[in-house]
Scaffold this motif. Sequence first.
Motif, mmCIF file in Angstrom:
data_model
loop_
_atom_site.group_PDB
_atom_site.id
_atom_site.type_symbol
_atom_site.label_atom_id
_atom_site.label_comp_id
_atom_site.label_asym_id
_atom_site.label_seq_id
_atom_site.Cartn_x
_atom_site.Cartn_y
_atom_site.Cartn_z
ATOM 1 N N GLY A 1 40.033 0.330 35.772
ATOM 2 C CA GLY A 1 40.187 0.585 34.351
ATOM 3 C C GLY A 1 38.938 1.053 33.641
ATOM 4 N N GLY A 2 37.832 1.225 34.374
ATOM 5 C CA GLY A 2 36.596 1.702 33.764
ATOM 6 C C GLY A 2 36.481 3.213 33.836
ATOM 7 N N ALA A 3 35.320 3.704 33.444
ATOM 8 C CA ALA A 3 35.103 5.156 33.471
ATOM 9 C C ALA A 3 34.966 5.670 34.900
ATOM 10 N N GLY A 4 34.123 4.996 35.677
ATOM 11 C CA GLY A 4 33.964 5.340 37.083
ATOM 12 C C GLY A 4 33.403 6.732 37.321
ATOM 13 N N MET A 5 33.398 7.123 38.594
ATOM 14 C CA MET A 5 32.846 8.415 38.981
ATOM 15 C C MET A 5 33.561 9.606 38.350
ATOM 16 N N PRO A 6 34.886 9.597 38.200
ATOM 17 C CA PRO A 6 35.554 10.789 37.665
ATOM 18 C C PRO A 6 35.139 11.144 36.246
ATOM 19 N N TYR A 7 34.684 10.162 35.460
ATOM 20 C CA TYR A 7 34.350 10.389 34.058
ATOM 21 C C TYR A 7 33.289 11.466 33.893
ATOM 22 N N LEU A 8 32.366 11.535 34.838
ATOM 23 C CA LEU A 8 31.293 12.513 34.771
ATOM 24 C C LEU A 8 31.850 13.922 34.666
ATOM 25 N N LEU A 9 32.875 14.215 35.431
ATOM 26 C CA LEU A 9 33.449 15.557 35.442
ATOM 27 C C LEU A 9 34.629 15.695 34.486
ATOM 28 N N ARG A 10 35.324 14.604 34.234
ATOM 29 C CA ARG A 10 36.499 14.641 33.372
ATOM 30 C C ARG A 10 36.130 14.725 31.901
ATOM 31 N N ARG A 11 35.047 14.039 31.487
ATOM 32 C CA ARG A 11 34.676 13.997 30.078
ATOM 33 C C ARG A 11 33.265 14.503 29.789
ATOM 34 N N VAL A 12 32.271 14.094 30.596
ATOM 35 C CA VAL A 12 30.893 14.492 30.305
ATOM 36 C C VAL A 12 30.708 15.994 30.500
ATOM 37 N N ARG A 13 31.245 16.531 31.593
ATOM 38 C CA ARG A 13 31.080 17.971 31.851
ATOM 39 C C ARG A 13 31.619 18.838 30.709
ATOM 40 N N PRO A 14 32.881 18.657 30.267
ATOM 41 C CA PRO A 14 33.339 19.508 29.155
ATOM 42 C C PRO A 14 32.602 19.271 27.843
ATOM 43 N N ARG A 15 32.179 18.027 27.617
ATOM 44 C CA ARG A 15 31.414 17.747 26.393
ATOM 45 C C ARG A 15 30.110 18.527 26.390
ATOM 46 N N LEU A 16 29.394 18.532 27.516
ATOM 47 C CA LEU A 16 28.140 19.271 27.587
ATOM 48 C C LEU A 16 28.360 20.774 27.596
ATOM 49 N N ALA A 17 29.483 21.213 28.167
ATOM 50 C CA ALA A 17 29.768 22.652 28.179
ATOM 51 C C ALA A 17 29.889 23.198 26.761
ATOM 52 N N LEU A 18 30.404 22.380 25.830
ATOM 53 C CA LEU A 18 30.482 22.793 24.431
ATOM 54 C C LEU A 18 29.096 22.995 23.833
ATOM 55 N N GLU A 19 28.136 22.186 24.282
ATOM 56 C CA GLU A 19 26.777 22.255 23.753
ATOM 57 C C GLU A 19 25.931 23.320 24.445
ATOM 58 N N LEU A 20 26.102 23.452 25.754
ATOM 59 C CA LEU A 20 25.176 24.240 26.561
ATOM 60 C C LEU A 20 25.778 25.485 27.181
#
Length: 307
Positions: free
Chosen positions: A258-277
């Motif tokens: 039920g936590g963020a785990g390994m997939p969160y990096l690509l599921r949420r962090v990657r698109p969030r940073l793509a908006l910025e960078l």
Amino acid sequence: MRTVLGDVPAEQFGVCDAHDHLFFGSPRLPGEELRSASAARAELVAFRAQGGAGVVQWTPYGLGRRAADLPPLSRETGVHVVTATGLHQAVHYTEDTLGALRGRLAEVFVTELTEGIGTSGVRAGLIKVAGGFHALDAHAVWTMRAAAEAHHATAAPIAVHLELGTGALDVLDLLCGELGVPPERVVLGHLNRSPDFAVHRQAARSGCYLAFDGPSRAHHATDWRMPDAVRALAEAGHGDRLLLGGDTTTAAARSVNGGAGMPYLLRRVRPRLALELGEELVRRILVDNPGRAFAVAWPDRVVPWPS
């Protein structure tokens, strides 16, 4: 890159979680140990489903690396895995464990990098050490000196846990200044936990790698600053020195629990940073940068350790 299945060219490693844990256990986190091989397998499968291809496990000596379990997990999931030697902060160990390493710590690191961890035959691909909160205590200096010796014998990179993201410049002064480790062989972890943009820029100018690894329940107040910190470094010309990781250290943090785990990096962090960078820079941060940071031109021969 030295994976648990052998050395592979960096360009084959693919999208990388540059700091995470498949297995980890510490007396500081009772009841939250990462011990389940089936849960580790599920995390790798979920990470692979999001496009992940490689994971760098920073679990060091004595904290439940389970090195023998890593090769089958890598084979079964199709995810490259790099594992570590090294030593964490003293609070994670008993006095007996630390006492048994006195006078031979660098030798242990070199052996695990070149021959294997215990009887597993699995060779480590990096050295993990740790600083303290805004300072380096005697234990940190001891472990970093040993890490520098092992680096000079093997060329292995040194990854550093920065306590709450602090002490980056002290670490660089010791490792790169006094001990002669090339900055490009040093990875500083947890910069997201101390969003001091001036220190980030100073560290990046040295030529070392800066890892932004989270999210973290304990340090959530700094999570929202991470995209700004990464963008500031990229705009200052340091986009080639940035790394991203998940740093899953407790069972509750795993996606299967039920936590963020390994997939969160690509599921949420990657698109969030793509908006910025932009997509291309994020791709380089996830693929090209870790390929350079953890690649090693391993020497043909390591000088025998003095007896």
